[in-house]
Design a protein around this motif. Structure first.
Motif, PDB file in Angstrom:
ATOM      1  N   PRO A   1      38.970  -2.488  16.750  1.00  0.00           N
ATOM      2  CA  PRO A   1      39.250  -1.062  16.570  1.00  0.00           C
ATOM      3  C   PRO A   1      39.147  -0.327  17.919  1.00  0.00           C
ATOM      4  O   PRO A   1      38.060  -0.175  18.471  1.00  0.00           O
ATOM      5  CB  PRO A   1      38.168  -0.588  15.598  1.00  0.00           C
ATOM      6  N   ILE A   2      40.286   0.101  18.442  1.00  0.00           N
ATOM      7  CA  ILE A   2      40.363   0.835  19.705  1.00  0.00           C
ATOM      8  C   ILE A   2      41.240   2.056  19.461  1.00  0.00           C
ATOM      9  O   ILE A   2      42.341   1.925  18.926  1.00  0.00           O
ATOM     10  CB  ILE A   2      40.983  -0.026  20.822  1.00  0.00           C
ATOM     11  N   ASP A   3      40.762   3.234  19.854  1.00  0.00           N
ATOM     12  CA  ASP A   3      41.575   4.422  19.628  1.00  0.00           C
ATOM     13  C   ASP A   3      41.317   5.469  20.698  1.00  0.00           C
ATOM     14  O   ASP A   3      40.258   5.508  21.317  1.00  0.00           O
ATOM     15  CB  ASP A   3      41.288   5.009  18.244  1.00  0.00           C
ATOM     16  N   GLY A   4      42.303   6.306  20.919  1.00  0.00           N
ATOM     17  CA  GLY A   4      42.235   7.382  21.885  1.00  0.00           C
ATOM     18  C   GLY A   4      43.542   8.148  21.887  1.00  0.00           C
ATOM     19  O   GLY A   4      44.493   7.752  21.199  1.00  0.00           O
ATOM     20  N   GLU A   5      43.624   9.233  22.562  1.00  0.00           N
ATOM     21  CA  GLU A   5      42.528   9.731  23.348  1.00  0.00           C
ATOM     22  C   GLU A   5      41.568  10.538  22.477  1.00  0.00           C
ATOM     23  O   GLU A   5      42.000  11.227  21.560  1.00  0.00           O
ATOM     24  CB  GLU A   5      43.048  10.584  24.523  1.00  0.00           C
ATOM     25  N   LEU A   6      40.249  10.430  22.771  1.00  0.00           N
ATOM     26  CA  LEU A   6      39.227  11.079  21.962  1.00  0.00           C
ATOM     27  C   LEU A   6      38.209  11.781  22.858  1.00  0.00           C
ATOM     28  O   LEU A   6      37.790  11.238  23.880  1.00  0.00           O
ATOM     29  CB  LEU A   6      38.484  10.053  21.105  1.00  0.00           C
ATOM     30  N   GLN A   7      37.815  12.985  22.449  1.00  0.00           N
ATOM     31  CA  GLN A   7      36.656  13.623  23.064  1.00  0.00           C
ATOM     32  C   GLN A   7      35.388  12.994  22.489  1.00  0.00           C
ATOM     33  O   GLN A   7      35.414  12.385  21.406  1.00  0.00           O
ATOM     34  CB  GLN A   7      36.683  15.125  22.789  1.00  0.00           C
ATOM     35  N   VAL A   8      34.274  13.165  23.177  1.00  0.00           N
ATOM     36  CA  VAL A   8      33.048  12.500  22.762  1.00  0.00           C
ATOM     37  C   VAL A   8      32.615  12.945  21.366  1.00  0.00           C
ATOM     38  O   VAL A   8      32.196  12.109  20.545  1.00  0.00           O
ATOM     39  CB  VAL A   8      31.917  12.743  23.780  1.00  0.00           C
ATOM     40  N   ASP A   9      32.696  14.248  21.076  1.00  0.00           N
ATOM     41  CA  ASP A   9      32.256  14.687  19.746  1.00  0.00           C
ATOM     42  C   ASP A   9      33.115  14.089  18.645  1.00  0.00           C
ATOM     43  O   ASP A   9      32.609  13.662  17.594  1.00  0.00           O
ATOM     44  CB  ASP A   9      32.206  16.212  19.655  1.00  0.00           C
ATOM     45  N   ALA A  10      34.414  13.997  18.883  1.00  0.00           N
ATOM     46  CA  ALA A  10      35.290  13.370  17.889  1.00  0.00           C
ATOM     47  C   ALA A  10      35.023  11.880  17.764  1.00  0.00           C
ATOM     48  O   ALA A  10      35.216  11.285  16.701  1.00  0.00           O
ATOM     49  CB  ALA A  10      36.753  13.607  18.257  1.00  0.00           C
ATOM     50  N   ALA A  11      34.560  11.278  18.843  1.00  0.00           N
ATOM     51  CA  ALA A  11      34.304   9.837  18.834  1.00  0.00           C
ATOM     52  C   ALA A  11      33.085   9.454  18.021  1.00  0.00           C
ATOM     53  O   ALA A  11      33.064   8.378  17.414  1.00  0.00           O
ATOM     54  CB  ALA A  11      34.144   9.333  20.273  1.00  0.00           C
ATOM     55  N   ILE A  12      32.069  10.326  17.985  1.00  0.00           N
ATOM     56  CA  ILE A  12      30.809   9.904  17.368  1.00  0.00           C
ATOM     57  C   ILE A  12      30.367  10.729  16.168  1.00  0.00           C
ATOM     58  O   ILE A  12      29.541  10.263  15.382  1.00  0.00           O
ATOM     59  CB  ILE A  12      29.661   9.875  18.404  1.00  0.00           C
ATOM     60  N   VAL A  13      30.870  11.936  16.000  1.00  0.00           N
ATOM     61  CA  VAL A  13      30.405  12.809  14.917  1.00  0.00           C
ATOM     62  C   VAL A  13      31.420  12.782  13.768  1.00  0.00           C
ATOM     63  O   VAL A  13      32.557  13.238  13.944  1.00  0.00           O
ATOM     64  CB  VAL A  13      30.210  14.257  15.404  1.00  0.00           C
ATOM     65  N   PRO A  14      31.057  12.261  12.612  1.00  0.00           N
ATOM     66  CA  PRO A  14      32.018  12.114  11.514  1.00  0.00           C
ATOM     67  C   PRO A  14      32.706  13.416  11.109  1.00  0.00           C
ATOM     68  O   PRO A  14      33.913  13.421  10.847  1.00  0.00           O
ATOM     69  CB  PRO A  14      31.160  11.547  10.378  1.00  0.00           C
ATOM     70  N   LYS A  15      31.972  14.518  11.045  1.00  0.00           N
ATOM     71  CA  LYS A  15      32.580  15.782  10.638  1.00  0.00           C
ATOM     72  C   LYS A  15      33.620  16.249  11.646  1.00  0.00           C
ATOM     73  O   LYS A  15      34.683  16.745  11.272  1.00  0.00           O
ATOM     74  CB  LYS A  15      31.499  16.851  10.458  1.00  0.00           C
ATOM     75  N   VAL A  16      33.317  16.091  12.918  1.00  0.00           N
ATOM     76  CA  VAL A  16      34.267  16.471  13.954  1.00  0.00           C
ATOM     77  C   VAL A  16      35.471  15.531  13.922  1.00  0.00           C
ATOM     78  O   VAL A  16      36.619  15.949  14.074  1.00  0.00           O
ATOM     79  CB  VAL A  16      33.604  16.450  15.341  1.00  0.00           C
ATOM     80  N   ALA A  17      35.201  14.258  13.719  1.00  0.00           N
ATOM     81  CA  ALA A  17      36.281  13.274  13.649  1.00  0.00           C
ATOM     82  C   ALA A  17      37.242  13.587  12.515  1.00  0.00           C
ATOM     83  O   ALA A  17      38.472  13.475  12.669  1.00  0.00           O
ATOM     84  CB  ALA A  17      35.694  11.881  13.461  1.00  0.00           C
ATOM     85  N   ALA A  18      36.706  13.979  11.371  1.00  0.00           N
ATOM     86  CA  ALA A  18      37.554  14.291  10.224  1.00  0.00           C
ATOM     87  C   ALA A  18      38.476  15.460  10.509  1.00  0.00           C
ATOM     88  O   ALA A  18      39.595  15.520   9.989  1.00  0.00           O
ATOM     89  CB  ALA A  18      36.683  14.589   9.010  1.00  0.00           C
ATOM     90  N   SER A  19      38.003  16.374  11.355  1.00  0.00           N
ATOM     91  CA  SER A  19      38.803  17.544  11.703  1.00  0.00           C
ATOM     92  C   SER A  19      39.787  17.274  12.829  1.00  0.00           C
ATOM     93  O   SER A  19      40.958  17.661  12.753  1.00  0.00           O
ATOM     94  CB  SER A  19      37.870  18.698  12.108  1.00  0.00           C
ATOM     95  N   LYS A  20      39.318  16.589  13.880  1.00  0.00           N
ATOM     96  CA  LYS A  20      40.133  16.413  15.081  1.00  0.00           C
ATOM     97  C   LYS A  20      40.984  15.149  15.076  1.00  0.00           C
ATOM     98  O   LYS A  20      42.051  15.123  15.699  1.00  0.00           O
ATOM     99  CB  LYS A  20      39.231  16.385  16.329  1.00  0.00           C
TER     100      LYS A  20
END
Length: 210
Positions: A95-114
């Motif tokens: 599993p490799i993905d980008g481009e991602l900011q750090v908050d989107a990379a590790i915080v599920p709620k932020v990831a769901a949004s971004k």
């Protein structure tokens, strides 16, 4: 220029809900100043396999940027997107993905949004930086502010044919440089993974006569 050395930073943060029970790998943190698109892709694949080898957990690789999934556009973000695509081609099983900011990379709620639908966002444990500036700054911030229980710098000599055989680096650790800070866990809970990493690094010293 041939990518010949790579410096990983592994950190185990106590009471951390992110990553692999608070364990992360940063790359590159000290060797490759201005990596090419191909360099960053290879760094991602090698880092993922190293994380899996040492931490004994599945890697989730975030190709980090100041942008998440097109939130900004520049030559820098285009390079990260290109590195991500190449890394995915080199290791389609990881599993490799980008481009991602750090908050989107590790915080599920932020990831769901971004980054909805990303296989990595919200659960990344391997951070791949676009250049040495970003990687070294992040490593130093984590070192001073995260109060980690274990930190390690791992210097690796890499095989010459990375693009054709990136998985070789996962078992070709020829040179190890470690800075293991005092690790004396006060509680038994959630420390088994950090114990494993510590013991595995000690084994590397023995195996390679460092």
């Amino acid at each position: 220029m041939q990518l010949s050395h790579l410096l990983f930073f592994i950190i185990a943060v106590p009471d951390c809900e992110y990553g692999s029970d608070g364990t992360f790998l940063f790359a590159d943190s000290g060797m490759v100043e201005m990596p090419s698109v191909e360099d960053v892709a290879n760094i991602a694949v090698i880092s993922a396999k190293t994380f899996e080898l040492l931490v004994q957990d599945d890697p989730y690789v975030a190709m980090l940027s100041y942008s998440t999934k097109g939130s900004a556009h520049s030559k820098l973000t285009e390079a990260t997107i290109a590195s991500t695509k190449l890394a995915q081609e080199l290791a389609p099983d990881i599993p490799i993905d980008g481009e991602l900011q750090v908050d989107a990379a590790i915080v599920p709620k932020v990831a769901a949004s971004k980054a909805p639908g990303s296989p990595v966002a919200g659960k990344a444990n391997v951070f791949i930086f676009p250049d040495l500036n970003a990687g070294n700054i992040a490593y130093k911030i984590a070192q001073r502010l995260a109060k980690p229980k274990l930190m390690a710098l791992l210097l690796r000599d890499l095989p010459s044919q990375l693009m054709t055989c990136p998985e070789a680096a996962a078992t070709k650790t020829l040179s190890v440089l470690l800075q293991l800070h005092a690790f004396r866990p006060r509680h038994r809970t959630n420390n088994l993974k950090r114990f494993y990493i510590y013991k595995h690094f000690r084994k590397l010293f023995i195996d390679f006569h460092i």
